[in-house]
Design a protein around this motif. Structure first.
Motif, PDB file in Angstrom:
ATOM      1  N   GLY A  61      34.320  99.780 113.109  1.00  0.00           N
ATOM      2  CA  GLY A  61      35.016 100.551 112.088  1.00  0.00           C
ATOM      3  C   GLY A  61      36.410 100.948 112.521  1.00  0.00           C
ATOM      4  N   ALA A  62      36.530 101.412 113.764  1.00  0.00           N
ATOM      5  CA  ALA A  62      37.843 101.815 114.278  1.00  0.00           C
ATOM      6  C   ALA A  62      38.796 100.619 114.335  1.00  0.00           C
ATOM      7  N   ILE A  63      38.298  99.481 114.801  1.00  0.00           N
ATOM      8  CA  ILE A  63      39.141  98.272 114.869  1.00  0.00           C
ATOM      9  C   ILE A  63      39.572  97.854 113.470  1.00  0.00           C
ATOM     10  N   SER A  64      38.654  97.899 112.506  1.00  0.00           N
ATOM     11  CA  SER A  64      38.991  97.520 111.128  1.00  0.00           C
ATOM     12  C   SER A  64      40.050  98.442 110.548  1.00  0.00           C
ATOM     13  N   ILE A  65      39.938  99.727 110.805  1.00  0.00           N
ATOM     14  CA  ILE A  65      40.926 100.670 110.274  1.00  0.00           C
ATOM     15  C   ILE A  65      42.290 100.455 110.928  1.00  0.00           C
ATOM     16  N   VAL A  66      42.318 100.253 112.232  1.00  0.00           N
ATOM     17  CA  VAL A  66      43.593  99.985 112.917  1.00  0.00           C
ATOM     18  C   VAL A  66      44.219  98.704 112.370  1.00  0.00           C
ATOM     19  N   PHE A  67      43.407  97.662 112.196  1.00  0.00           N
ATOM     20  CA  PHE A  67      43.897  96.403 111.635  1.00  0.00           C
ATOM     21  C   PHE A  67      44.450  96.621 110.231  1.00  0.00           C
ATOM     22  N   GLY A  68      43.720  97.359 109.411  1.00  0.00           N
ATOM     23  CA  GLY A  68      44.179  97.631 108.046  1.00  0.00           C
ATOM     24  C   GLY A  68      45.482  98.400 108.016  1.00  0.00           C
ATOM     25  N   ILE A  69      45.609  99.405 108.881  1.00  0.00           N
ATOM     26  CA  ILE A  69      46.845 100.193 108.937  1.00  0.00           C
ATOM     27  C   ILE A  69      48.014  99.319 109.396  1.00  0.00           C
ATOM     28  N   LEU A  70      47.765  98.451 110.373  1.00  0.00           N
ATOM     29  CA  LEU A  70      48.827  97.538 110.819  1.00  0.00           C
ATOM     30  C   LEU A  70      49.275  96.621 109.677  1.00  0.00           C
ATOM     31  N   LEU A  71      48.325  96.127 108.905  1.00  0.00           N
ATOM     32  CA  LEU A  71      48.691  95.285 107.760  1.00  0.00           C
ATOM     33  C   LEU A  71      49.511  96.069 106.736  1.00  0.00           C
ATOM     34  N   LEU A  72      49.122  97.297 106.484  1.00  0.00           N
ATOM     35  CA  LEU A  72      49.822  98.102 105.488  1.00  0.00           C
ATOM     36  C   LEU A  72      51.216  98.517 105.965  1.00  0.00           C
ATOM     37  N   VAL A  73      51.340  98.864 107.234  1.00  0.00           N
ATOM     38  CA  VAL A  73      52.627  99.328 107.764  1.00  0.00           C
ATOM     39  C   VAL A  73      53.602  98.167 107.958  1.00  0.00           C
ATOM     40  N   HIS A  74      53.094  97.019 108.398  1.00  0.00           N
ATOM     41  CA  HIS A  74      53.948  95.867 108.695  1.00  0.00           C
ATOM     42  C   HIS A  74      53.700  94.721 107.706  1.00  0.00           C
ATOM     43  N   SER A  75      53.545  95.054 106.435  1.00  0.00           N
ATOM     44  CA  SER A  75      53.183  94.025 105.448  1.00  0.00           C
ATOM     45  C   SER A  75      54.246  92.945 105.309  1.00  0.00           C
ATOM     46  N   VAL A  76      55.519  93.313 105.426  1.00  0.00           N
ATOM     47  CA  VAL A  76      56.590  92.310 105.296  1.00  0.00           C
ATOM     48  C   VAL A  76      56.522  91.307 106.439  1.00  0.00           C
ATOM     49  N   ALA A  77      56.293  91.782 107.655  1.00  0.00           N
ATOM     50  CA  ALA A  77      56.180  90.874 108.807  1.00  0.00           C
ATOM     51  C   ALA A  77      54.978  89.950 108.645  1.00  0.00           C
ATOM     52  N   VAL A  78      53.882  90.496 108.125  1.00  0.00           N
ATOM     53  CA  VAL A  78      52.685  89.673 107.917  1.00  0.00           C
ATOM     54  C   VAL A  78      52.955  88.619 106.849  1.00  0.00           C
ATOM     55  N   VAL A  79      53.677  88.992 105.798  1.00  0.00           N
ATOM     56  CA  VAL A  79      54.016  88.024 104.744  1.00  0.00           C
ATOM     57  C   VAL A  79      54.836  86.874 105.329  1.00  0.00           C
ATOM     58  N   VAL A  80      55.719  87.182 106.252  1.00  0.00           N
ATOM     59  CA  VAL A  80      56.568  86.155 106.855  1.00  0.00           C
ATOM     60  C   VAL A  80      55.737  85.190 107.695  1.00  0.00           C
ATOM     61  N   ILE A  81      54.760  85.699 108.446  1.00  0.00           N
ATOM     62  CA  ILE A  81      53.989  84.811 109.328  1.00  0.00           C
ATOM     63  C   ILE A  81      52.780  84.183 108.641  1.00  0.00           C
ATOM     64  N   LEU A  82      52.407  84.682 107.455  1.00  0.00           N
ATOM     65  CA  LEU A  82      51.215  84.171 106.782  1.00  0.00           C
ATOM     66  C   LEU A  82      51.236  82.658 106.544  1.00  0.00           C
ATOM     67  N   PRO A  83      52.350  82.065 106.085  1.00  0.00           N
ATOM     68  CA  PRO A  83      52.354  80.602 105.924  1.00  0.00           C
ATOM     69  C   PRO A  83      52.120  79.854 107.240  1.00  0.00           C
ATOM     70  N   PHE A  84      52.611  80.406 108.354  1.00  0.00           N
ATOM     71  CA  PHE A  84      52.392  79.762 109.649  1.00  0.00           C
ATOM     72  C   PHE A  84      50.925  79.861 110.066  1.00  0.00           C
TER      73      PHE A  84
END
Length: 183
Positions: free
Chosen positions: A137-160
């Protein structure tokens, strides 16, 4: 003297879902898709989202045409067709914005979903004193927060990431085709 038997989980069944050549073709096409994502991520992403828009547009038209044959759940079918046609048209008219919106929406959805799943695991961990669920649960929440906080960076690397996944999947499928042809 009896021959040693191969365990059932290692035996290749004579009944195959797909012929080997179709698996090989699927693997090659998946590798080509992966290369497209890795070599030209922006164009490939726009192309895939545009294809999705065309798919939704045509799907909505087919749902409307299906009303001529089957009028059950008419209101639901009209709603579904309307959403499909509207989404398809918006994507086809604005493919670049749609690609950015679709990727951003996907990342935000995954972020919220990971936080929700993490909270469910934490609840279960506290109610049943399950440390493993608490850690998950803790890992999932940390992962979710990272996705929400750094969503633009994730969008950039998602195609790769999609390209790498396609490459691994394509190579694996080609190996399965080789094993199916040999077996």
């Amino acid at each position: 003297m009896t021959e040693p038997r191969t365990p059932a989980y290692l035996q290749i069944s004579e009944e195959r879902l797909f012929p080997w050549w179709l698996l090989l073709l699927w693997g090659v096409l998946t590798i080509i898709t992966g290369l497209a994502f890795l070599l030209s991520p922006a164009v490939t992403t726009i192309m895939f989202v545009t294809f999705l828009g065309a798919y939704w547009l045509v799907g909505g038209i087919f749902v409307l045409a299906g009303l001529a044959v089957d009028r059950s759940n008419t209101a639901l079918k009209i709603l579904l067709a309307g959403v499909n046609v509207l989404a398809g048209l918006l994507i086809l008219l604005h493919p670049v914005y749609s690609a950015l919106f679709a990727l951003e929406f996907l990342v935000l959805f995954l972020g919220f979903w990971a936080c929700f799943i993490g909270a469910v695991h934490l609840y279960h961990a506290f109610s049943s004193r399950d440390t493993g669920n608490g850690v998950l649960g803790a890992i999932s929440i940390v992962f979710g927060i990272l996705l929400l906080v750094h969503s633009v960076a994730v969008v950039v690397i998602l195609p790769f990431v999609a390209g790498g996944f396609c490459m691994i999947s394509g190579l694996t499928t080609m190996y399965v085709a080789y094993v199916a042809k040999s077996g």
